[in-house]
Motif scaffolding. Sequence first.
Motif, short mmCIF file in Angstrom:
data_model
loop_
_atom_site.label_atom_id
_atom_site.label_comp_id
_atom_site.label_asym_id
_atom_site.label_seq_id
_atom_site.Cartn_x
_atom_site.Cartn_y
_atom_site.Cartn_z
N ALA A 121 0.78 -1.06 0.04
CA ALA A 121 0.49 0.13 -0.06
C ALA A 121 1.26 1.40 -0.14
CB ALA A 121 -0.60 -0.16 1.52
N ASP A 122 1.64 1.59 0.94
CA ASP A 122 2.67 2.37 0.79
C ASP A 122 3.36 2.73 -0.87
OD1 ASP A 122 2.55 2.97 3.40
OD2 ASP A 122 3.92 1.71 3.74
N ARG A 123 4.16 1.57 -1.62
CA ARG A 123 4.34 1.59 -2.53
C ARG A 123 3.37 2.35 -3.35
NH1 ARG A 123 6.52 -3.64 -1.39
NH2 ARG A 123 4.86 -4.37 -2.79
N TRP A 124 1.76 1.43 -3.55
CA TRP A 124 1.07 2.19 -4.54
C TRP A 124 1.01 4.05 -4.30
CZ3 TRP A 124 -3.54 -1.39 -4.56
CH2 TRP A 124 -3.34 -2.94 -5.22
N ALA A 125 0.77 4.02 -2.96
CA ALA A 125 1.43 5.67 -2.58
C ALA A 125 2.08 6.48 -2.90
CB ALA A 125 0.77 5.41 -1.04
N ARG A 126 3.21 5.76 -3.12
CA ARG A 126 4.01 6.39 -3.88
C ARG A 126 4.02 6.90 -5.64
NH1 ARG A 126 7.29 3.09 0.34
NH2 ARG A 126 7.83 2.80 -1.38
N SER A 127 3.92 4.97 -5.89
CA SER A 127 3.25 5.72 -7.41
C SER A 127 2.35 6.12 -7.25
CB SER A 127 2.75 3.69 -7.65
OG SER A 127 3.92 3.03 -7.70
N ALA A 128 0.99 6.60 -7.06
CA ALA A 128 0.16 7.61 -7.53
C ALA A 128 0.74 9.12 -7.23
CB ALA A 128 -1.23 7.81 -6.22
N ARG A 129 1.82 9.13 -6.89
CA ARG A 129 2.98 10.58 -6.53
C ARG A 129 2.71 10.85 -8.22
NH1 ARG A 129 6.54 10.43 -1.96
NH2 ARG A 129 4.61 10.09 -0.68
N TRP A 130 3.47 9.55 -8.97
CA TRP A 130 3.87 9.90 -9.88
C TRP A 130 2.87 10.01 -11.32
CZ3 TRP A 130 8.94 11.97 -10.87
CH2 TRP A 130 9.03 10.90 -10.17
N LEU A 131 1.32 9.32 -11.36
CA LEU A 131 0.38 9.91 -12.51
C LEU A 131 0.21 11.54 -12.54
CD1 LEU A 131 -1.94 7.22 -9.85
CD2 LEU A 131 -0.85 6.41 -12.06
N LYS A 132 -0.09 11.24 -13.48
CA LYS A 132 -1.64 12.31 -13.83
C LYS A 132 -1.80 13.29 -12.99
CE LYS A 132 -1.40 10.78 -18.51
NZ LYS A 132 -2.21 11.00 -19.57
N ARG A 133 -2.02 14.42 -13.17
CA ARG A 133 -2.90 15.46 -12.42
C ARG A 133 -4.19 14.28 -11.99
NH1 ARG A 133 -2.39 21.75 -12.37
NH2 ARG A 133 -0.50 20.40 -13.49
N GLU A 134 -4.85 14.28 -12.93
CA GLU A 134 -5.88 13.67 -12.75
C GLU A 134 -6.36 12.44 -12.33
OE1 GLU A 134 -5.07 13.82 -17.42
OE2 GLU A 134 -4.93 15.07 -15.71
N ASP A 135 -5.13 12.22 -12.19
CA ASP A 135 -5.49 10.68 -12.00
C ASP A 135 -5.02 10.48 -10.37
OD1 ASP A 135 -6.63 9.84 -14.90
OD2 ASP A 135 -4.47 9.66 -15.32
N LYS A 136 -3.98 11.51 -10.04
CA LYS A 136 -3.46 11.00 -9.00
C LYS A 136 -4.66 10.61 -7.09
CE LYS A 136 0.32 13.96 -9.26
NZ LYS A 136 1.48 14.75 -8.13
N LYS A 137 -5.53 11.46 -7.27
CA LYS A 137 -6.52 11.35 -6.78
C LYS A 137 -7.09 10.05 -6.40
CE LYS A 137 -10.47 12.69 -9.15
NZ LYS A 137 -11.64 13.68 -8.74
#
Length: 83
Positions: A16-32
């Motif tokens: 889950a922590d890796r997924w949260a870090r990965s979310a930071r690299w998504l496009k702005r509209e996809d981060k949430k």
Amino acid sequence: MGRTFPSIRQGVNSTADRWARSARWLKREDKKYGEQLAKMAKMYSSETFDACNDPLEAVVFSALVGILKRQDELEERMSKENS
């Protein structure tokens, strides 16, 4: 003697922590959405610790339960609005 392998709980938290870090690299509209998945990964996983031997399985199962629950809530809300 210490553990030679991580527990399911440690594996779930790590994933889950890796997924949260990965979310930071998504496009702005996809981060949430990435952030929501990381939260969902932990939300129901404690109930699956005993049933799953694999931390990734517990994380995915937990996230899917959260997604399905949210879908049902939205469908229920939509049906009430249309009534």
